[in-house]
Design a protein around this motif. Sequence first.
Motif, PDB file in Angstrom:
ATOM      1  N   ALA A  64       0.842  -1.196   0.000  1.00 23.41           N
ATOM      2  CA  ALA A  64       0.000   0.000   0.000  1.00 23.41           C
ATOM      3  C   ALA A  64       0.875   1.244   0.000  1.00 23.41           C
ATOM      4  O   ALA A  64       1.979   1.239   0.522  1.00 23.41           O
ATOM      5  N   LEU A  65       0.346   2.290  -0.586  1.00 18.76           N
ATOM      6  CA  LEU A  65       1.034   3.576  -0.604  1.00 18.76           C
ATOM      7  C   LEU A  65       0.074   4.641  -0.099  1.00 18.76           C
ATOM      8  O   LEU A  65      -1.128   4.555  -0.329  1.00 18.76           O
ATOM      9  N   ARG A  66       0.606   5.633   0.579  1.00 22.50           N
ATOM     10  CA  ARG A  66      -0.232   6.753   0.998  1.00 22.50           C
ATOM     11  C   ARG A  66       0.628   8.001   1.047  1.00 22.50           C
ATOM     12  O   ARG A  66       1.836   7.934   1.218  1.00 22.50           O
ATOM     13  N   ASP A  67      -0.015   9.130   0.876  1.00 22.27           N
ATOM     14  CA  ASP A  67       0.669  10.417   0.941  1.00 22.27           C
ATOM     15  C   ASP A  67       0.327  11.091   2.249  1.00 22.27           C
ATOM     16  O   ASP A  67      -0.742  10.891   2.812  1.00 22.27           O
ATOM     17  N   GLY A  68       1.215  11.913   2.700  1.00 21.13           N
ATOM     18  CA  GLY A  68       0.958  12.679   3.908  1.00 21.13           C
ATOM     19  C   GLY A  68       1.918  13.832   3.994  1.00 21.13           C
ATOM     20  O   GLY A  68       3.009  13.796   3.431  1.00 21.13           O
ATOM     21  N   LEU A  69       1.523  14.837   4.672  1.00 18.17           N
ATOM     22  CA  LEU A  69       2.360  16.000   4.903  1.00 18.17           C
ATOM     23  C   LEU A  69       2.600  16.116   6.386  1.00 18.17           C
ATOM     24  O   LEU A  69       1.696  15.891   7.197  1.00 18.17           O
TER      25      LEU A  69
END
Length: 116
Positions: free
Chosen positions: A105-110
């Motif tokens: 799985a991949l996810r973006d976050g800041l």
Amino acid sequence: MSLKADLTDLLLRDPALADLVGARITWGRRAPGEGLPAVVLTRVGATRDYHMKGVTALRRTRIQAEILATTLAEAGAVEAALTARLDGIRGPHGGTDVRGLFVEALRDGLDTDRDG
């Protein structure tokens, strides 16, 4: 060697990843003052495999890779290199016999560090 050491070595020897993060691949947390981009690895799960005669040598280990970078483009480049290196590999690496390694799985976050 251990899974952690073998996986770290596997990543450090990848030319594309080394061009981006150098030796900034650590377990658990980033070293204080270390530059960016960097990769922080964390074991987030591990299960043992059993059969009717007991435990086998097979372990299913889930590892989270956190990419820390100053820009989204930089993080994307590290993600691409990391995924290209790891997704689908198998075979012996150091003392670890990898039966299959897959990006799940991949996810973006800041986020920001404590200094803003």
